[in-house]
Design a protein around this motif. Structure first.
Motif, PDB file in Angstrom:
ATOM      1  N   VAL A   1       0.834  -1.200   0.000  1.00  0.00           N
ATOM      2  CA  VAL A   1       0.000   0.000   0.000  1.00  0.00           C
ATOM      3  C   VAL A   1       0.867   1.248   0.000  1.00  0.00           C
ATOM      4  CG1 VAL A   1      -1.738   1.274   1.274  1.00  0.00           C
ATOM      5  CG2 VAL A   1      -1.816  -1.219   1.215  1.00  0.00           C
ATOM      6  N   ASP A   2       1.990   1.198   0.753  1.00  0.00           N
ATOM      7  CA  ASP A   2       2.881   2.344   0.791  1.00  0.00           C
ATOM      8  C   ASP A   2       3.480   2.626  -0.574  1.00  0.00           C
ATOM      9  OD1 ASP A   2       2.381   2.497   3.486  1.00  0.00           O
ATOM     10  OD2 ASP A   2       4.066   1.203   4.030  1.00  0.00           O
ATOM     11  N   ALA A   3       3.809   1.572  -1.310  1.00  0.00           N
ATOM     12  CA  ALA A   3       4.368   1.768  -2.651  1.00  0.00           C
ATOM     13  C   ALA A   3       3.365   2.448  -3.563  1.00  0.00           C
ATOM     14  CB  ALA A   3       4.796   0.417  -3.232  1.00  0.00           C
ATOM     15  N   LEU A   4       2.112   2.017  -3.461  1.00  0.00           N
ATOM     16  CA  LEU A   4       1.081   2.633  -4.288  1.00  0.00           C
ATOM     17  C   LEU A   4       0.861   4.081  -3.882  1.00  0.00           C
ATOM     18  CD1 LEU A   4      -0.994   2.189  -6.521  1.00  0.00           C
ATOM     19  CD2 LEU A   4      -2.638   1.541  -4.769  1.00  0.00           C
ATOM     20  N   ALA A   5       0.896   4.349  -2.575  1.00  0.00           N
ATOM     21  CA  ALA A   5       0.704   5.723  -2.104  1.00  0.00           C
ATOM     22  C   ALA A   5       1.837   6.630  -2.571  1.00  0.00           C
ATOM     23  CB  ALA A   5       0.590   5.738  -0.581  1.00  0.00           C
ATOM     24  N   GLN A   6       3.070   6.089  -2.633  1.00  0.00           N
ATOM     25  CA  GLN A   6       4.208   6.892  -3.056  1.00  0.00           C
ATOM     26  C   GLN A   6       4.140   7.247  -4.533  1.00  0.00           C
ATOM     27  OE1 GLN A   6       7.609   4.603  -1.947  1.00  0.00           O
ATOM     28  NE2 GLN A   6       7.294   4.848   0.257  1.00  0.00           N
ATOM     29  N   THR A   7       3.574   6.372  -5.330  1.00  0.00           N
ATOM     30  CA  THR A   7       3.498   6.624  -6.772  1.00  0.00           C
ATOM     31  C   THR A   7       2.239   7.376  -7.163  1.00  0.00           C
ATOM     32  OG1 THR A   7       2.426   4.478  -7.122  1.00  0.00           O
ATOM     33  CG2 THR A   7       4.819   4.545  -7.292  1.00  0.00           C
ATOM     34  N   ALA A   8       1.308   7.549  -6.215  1.00  0.00           N
ATOM     35  CA  ALA A   8       0.050   8.223  -6.534  1.00  0.00           C
ATOM     36  C   ALA A   8       0.297   9.703  -6.822  1.00  0.00           C
ATOM     37  CB  ALA A   8      -0.925   8.080  -5.370  1.00  0.00           C
ATOM     38  N   VAL A   9      -0.430  10.225  -7.790  1.00  0.00           N
ATOM     39  CA  VAL A   9      -0.336  11.635  -8.118  1.00  0.00           C
ATOM     40  C   VAL A   9      -1.164  12.430  -7.119  1.00  0.00           C
ATOM     41  CG1 VAL A   9       0.013  11.166 -10.558  1.00  0.00           C
ATOM     42  CG2 VAL A   9      -2.299  11.477  -9.695  1.00  0.00           C
ATOM     43  N   PRO A  10      -0.898  13.742  -6.967  1.00  0.00           N
ATOM     44  CA  PRO A  10      -1.674  14.551  -6.035  1.00  0.00           C
ATOM     45  C   PRO A  10      -3.161  14.506  -6.376  1.00  0.00           C
ATOM     46  CG  PRO A  10       0.290  15.729  -6.752  1.00  0.00           C
ATOM     47  CD  PRO A  10       0.216  14.481  -7.573  1.00  0.00           C
ATOM     48  N   ASN A  11      -3.995  14.497  -5.332  1.00  0.00           N
ATOM     49  CA  ASN A  11      -5.454  14.467  -5.450  1.00  0.00           C
ATOM     50  C   ASN A  11      -5.989  13.150  -6.008  1.00  0.00           C
ATOM     51  OD1 ASN A  11      -5.590  17.172  -4.555  1.00  0.00           O
ATOM     52  ND2 ASN A  11      -5.276  17.918  -6.648  1.00  0.00           N
ATOM     53  N   GLN A  12      -5.136  12.159  -6.175  1.00  0.00           N
ATOM     54  CA  GLN A  12      -5.626  10.855  -6.642  1.00  0.00           C
ATOM     55  C   GLN A  12      -6.300  10.126  -5.487  1.00  0.00           C
ATOM     56  OE1 GLN A  12      -2.990   8.417  -9.043  1.00  0.00           O
ATOM     57  NE2 GLN A  12      -3.683   6.584  -7.980  1.00  0.00           N
ATOM     58  N   VAL A  13      -7.421   9.496  -5.774  1.00  0.00           N
ATOM     59  CA  VAL A  13      -8.179   8.779  -4.751  1.00  0.00           C
ATOM     60  C   VAL A  13      -7.574   7.391  -4.568  1.00  0.00           C
ATOM     61  CG1 VAL A  13     -10.430   7.838  -4.153  1.00  0.00           C
ATOM     62  CG2 VAL A  13     -10.275  10.052  -5.295  1.00  0.00           C
ATOM     63  N   LEU A  14      -7.359   7.004  -3.326  1.00  0.00           N
ATOM     64  CA  LEU A  14      -6.886   5.666  -2.998  1.00  0.00           C
ATOM     65  C   LEU A  14      -7.942   4.977  -2.146  1.00  0.00           C
ATOM     66  CD1 LEU A  14      -3.076   6.046  -2.190  1.00  0.00           C
ATOM     67  CD2 LEU A  14      -4.133   5.063  -4.219  1.00  0.00           C
ATOM     68  N   VAL A  15      -8.379   3.810  -2.579  1.00  0.00           N
ATOM     69  CA  VAL A  15      -9.407   3.044  -1.873  1.00  0.00           C
ATOM     70  C   VAL A  15      -8.753   1.802  -1.292  1.00  0.00           C
ATOM     71  CG1 VAL A  15     -11.629   1.879  -2.068  1.00  0.00           C
ATOM     72  CG2 VAL A  15     -11.162   3.903  -3.464  1.00  0.00           C
ATOM     73  N   THR A  16      -8.735   1.713   0.018  1.00  0.00           N
ATOM     74  CA  THR A  16      -8.082   0.576   0.678  1.00  0.00           C
ATOM     75  C   THR A  16      -9.038  -0.565   0.964  1.00  0.00           C
ATOM     76  OG1 THR A  16      -8.443   1.610   2.841  1.00  0.00           O
ATOM     77  CG2 THR A  16      -6.347   2.053   1.738  1.00  0.00           C
ATOM     78  N   GLU A  17     -10.351  -0.296   0.911  1.00  0.00           N
ATOM     79  CA  GLU A  17     -11.339  -1.338   1.183  1.00  0.00           C
ATOM     80  C   GLU A  17     -11.589  -2.180  -0.062  1.00  0.00           C
ATOM     81  OE1 GLU A  17     -14.888   0.333   2.723  1.00  0.00           O
ATOM     82  OE2 GLU A  17     -13.894   1.419   4.359  1.00  0.00           O
ATOM     83  N   LEU A  18     -11.887  -3.433   0.160  1.00  0.00           N
ATOM     84  CA  LEU A  18     -12.220  -4.320  -0.952  1.00  0.00           C
ATOM     85  C   LEU A  18     -13.629  -4.011  -1.428  1.00  0.00           C
ATOM     86  CD1 LEU A  18     -11.264  -6.814  -2.618  1.00  0.00           C
ATOM     87  CD2 LEU A  18     -12.496  -8.225  -0.954  1.00  0.00           C
ATOM     88  N   PRO A  19     -13.826  -3.690  -2.711  1.00  0.00           N
ATOM     89  CA  PRO A  19     -15.177  -3.388  -3.194  1.00  0.00           C
ATOM     90  C   PRO A  19     -16.076  -4.613  -3.174  1.00  0.00           C
ATOM     91  CG  PRO A  19     -13.615  -3.482  -5.016  1.00  0.00           C
ATOM     92  CD  PRO A  19     -12.802  -3.576  -3.760  1.00  0.00           C
ATOM     93  N   LYS A  20     -17.362  -4.374  -3.281  1.00  0.00           N
ATOM     94  CA  LYS A  20     -18.341  -5.458  -3.193  1.00  0.00           C
ATOM     95  C   LYS A  20     -18.538  -6.185  -4.524  1.00  0.00           C
ATOM     96  CE  LYS A  20     -20.879  -3.102   0.494  1.00  0.00           C
ATOM     97  NZ  LYS A  20     -20.373  -3.972   1.558  1.00  0.00           N
ATOM     98  N   PHE A  21     -17.992  -5.645  -5.603  1.00  0.00           N
ATOM     99  CA  PHE A  21     -18.196  -6.293  -6.902  1.00  0.00           C
ATOM    100  C   PHE A  21     -17.012  -7.205  -7.243  1.00  0.00           C
ATOM    101  CE2 PHE A  21     -16.262  -2.132  -7.861  1.00  0.00           C
ATOM    102  CZ  PHE A  21     -15.123  -2.534  -8.554  1.00  0.00           C
ATOM    103  N   ASP A  22     -17.302  -8.192  -8.101  1.00  0.00           N
ATOM    104  CA  ASP A  22     -16.260  -9.059  -8.646  1.00  0.00           C
ATOM    105  C   ASP A  22     -15.739  -8.423  -9.922  1.00  0.00           C
ATOM    106  OD1 ASP A  22     -15.705 -11.487 -10.739  1.00  0.00           O
ATOM    107  OD2 ASP A  22     -15.030 -12.001  -8.713  1.00  0.00           O
ATOM    108  N   LEU A  23     -14.430  -8.241 -10.025  1.00  0.00           N
ATOM    109  CA  LEU A  23     -13.861  -7.490 -11.140  1.00  0.00           C
ATOM    110  C   LEU A  23     -14.198  -8.119 -12.489  1.00  0.00           C
ATOM    111  CD1 LEU A  23     -12.139  -5.109 -12.030  1.00  0.00           C
ATOM    112  CD2 LEU A  23     -10.113  -6.550 -11.800  1.00  0.00           C
ATOM    113  N   ASP A  24     -14.100  -9.446 -12.602  1.00  0.00           N
ATOM    114  CA  ASP A  24     -14.366 -10.110 -13.890  1.00  0.00           C
ATOM    115  C   ASP A  24     -15.817  -9.925 -14.315  1.00  0.00           C
ATOM    116  OD1 ASP A  24     -11.757 -10.985 -14.086  1.00  0.00           O
ATOM    117  OD2 ASP A  24     -12.163 -12.880 -13.042  1.00  0.00           O
ATOM    118  N   LEU A  25     -16.739 -10.121 -13.376  1.00  0.00           N
ATOM    119  CA  LEU A  25     -18.153  -9.943 -13.708  1.00  0.00           C
ATOM    120  C   LEU A  25     -18.477  -8.483 -13.976  1.00  0.00           C
ATOM    121  CD1 LEU A  25     -19.782 -12.339 -11.078  1.00  0.00           C
ATOM    122  CD2 LEU A  25     -19.348 -12.788 -13.499  1.00  0.00           C
TER     123      LEU A  25
END
Length: 467
Positions: A8-32
């Protein structure tokens, strides 16, 4: 699926300013989830999830790379590759495929030259239909390889050789799609207006769903939530999703329509336009939690409504059209809930409001102060007794104010009637003749009799005012 932790820290370091980061697992299945879409929006959505979702970033970026390599847009592949190499350098997809890039760019360049050569030949032959089709083919090619500005120019040149209503509609659809990919929302609305301005035909009638979807998406991204809601609530569920799957899905229509309606409509309108709307209720079957949230708001169970919406916030933050508007939409819905909750009370303790709407460890007082200052809530805070007190209008003061206004109006009318009576009594009323109806000439205004009559009228008017 990648786990959330040190990466998560690596992703936060590469994130651009004002980019939204969601740490919770969404309720949808990505493939579906991604199967509901076609065309360019599949890549756009996968890339956004890869940039924003910590749990799904690796899976989404891998799918984005595969999606890009199925097409001909080299820039899409480079975007996905640049993101995955920052968070997972050891993955096979993190190694840049220079051979595919070189082959695709060479193929795209050859196809561009071929289509431009054909179009030049059509122009030399002066065949309008061939020129139109040549520009359309060139525009589609530019759209497929990601050169959206060049595609817009090619589609614009089609207008010069349009001959039928179908050609107008086809050109409008191309312009709308490219404008949407460029996120030029005003241009989307402009081209939607051109399509709706076409006389009613069978082709135009079959495009109503597409037009309403595009109209609502554009207004949503411009922040015109009420206009977006009205358009979404009119979409016919019977229309096949293939008409708009390159933009959105039936599930998205239910979510967009439900959230914008909750943010802009009162309880009566929600009942009539959303819950009693048979066509839109069918969309809500895809997202039953939205229907439940609307029902809870209408029935006055505001805290439960907000709880349901809050549980799906992470899903909505991963939507390409909703992400930038989730905060504002939720804020408006929350404000409406607090206002509606407070209406039956003349005063209520801040402790009870915190229990109904407060977040863990936070007080609602600052939010209430902001609502009062912005005129959303007609109340005042009793800080000593920790009460929110409604500011009710004083009926007696309102009656006195209306009485004074009525008396002043009566006085003005009476003075005007007295002035008219005095003029008639003094014999100064002049009945018009045919000559007078034609209008006086310039000499009449210099006539001594006219000047004398004017002085008498002014004198009588002054006496009436003094009386």
């Amino acid at each position: 699926m990648a786990s959330s932790g040190a990466p998560v820290d690596a992703l936060a370091q590469t994130a651009v300013p004002n980019q939204v980061l969601v740490t919770e697992l969404p309720k949808f299945d990505l493939d579906l989830y991604i199967q509901n879409y076609s065309g360019r929006t599949r890549f756009d959505r996968l890339l956004l999830i890869g940039k924003s979702s910590v749990p799904l970033r690796l899976e989404a970026l891998k799918a984005a790379i595969a999606e890009a390599k199925n097409g001909r847009d080299v820039s899409c592949y480079k975007q996905a590759w640049d993101n995955i190499r920052k968070v997972a350098r050891d993955e096979p997809e993190a190694k840049r495929d220079d051979a595919w890039i070189a082959a695709t760019e060479k193929s795209n360049k050859a196809e561009t030259q071929r289509l431009e050569s054909e179009l030049k030949g059509y122009k030399n032959n002066l065949i309008k239909e061939s020129i139109r089709m040549g520009n359309e083919d060139l525009g589609r090619h530019f759209e497929a390889i990601g050169k959206l500005n060049e595609a817009t120019e090619a589609y614009s040149r089609m207008r010069q050789d349009i001959g039928t209503t179908k050609h107008i509609l086809d050109c409008g659809v191309h312009m709308i799609n490219v404008s949407l990919y460029r996120r030029d929302w005003n241009m989307v609305l402009t081209n939607v207006a051109k399509i709706t301005g076409v006389q009613s035909t069978d082709e135009a009638n079959t495009m109503q769903t597409f037009v309403r979807v595009m109209y609502s998406i554009a207004h949503l991204n411009l922040g015109n939530y009420l206009e977006s809601a009205k358009s979404l609530l009119l979409i016919d569920f019977a229309a096949p999703p293939a008409e708009y799957s390159h933009v959105t899905s039936p599930n998205d229509i239910a979510v967009y329509g439900g959230l914008t309606a909750l943010a802009t409509m009162d309880r009566t309108e929600l009942q009539r336009c959303v819950l009693d709307n048979q066509s839109f209720r069918t969309f809500l079957e895809h997202e039953p939690h939205i229907r439940k949230a609307v029902s809870l708001f209408v029935s006055g169970r505001y805290s439960n409504c907000l709880s349901i919406l809050e549980s799906y916030r992470s899903d909505y933050l991963l939507d390409i059209y909703l992400q930038k508007h989730v905060k504002e939409l939720y804020k408006r819905i929350r404000t409406k809930c607090i206002v509606q909750y407070f209406i039956p009370f003349s005063r209520i303790t801040l402790k009870s409001l915190d229990g109904a709407f407060g977040l863990a460890g936070e007080s609602l007082q600052d939010e209430l102060i902001a609502m009062i200052r912005n005129d959303f809530l007609n109340a005042r805070i009793d800080a000593r007794n920790q009460l929110l007190v409604a500011v009710r209008p004083d009926p007696r003061a309102d009656m006195q104010q209306k009485s004074l206004e009525t008396a002043k109006r009566y006085e003005s009318d009476a003075a005007e009637h007295l002035r008219r009576v005095s003029l008639i009594s003094a014999g100064l009323e002049v009945l018009p003749t045919k000559k007078d109806l034609a209008g006086p000439n310039d000499e009449w205004f210099d006539d001594p009799r006219h000047l004398a009559a004017t002085e008498i009228v002014e004198a009588v008017g002054a006496e009436v005012e003094e009386a």
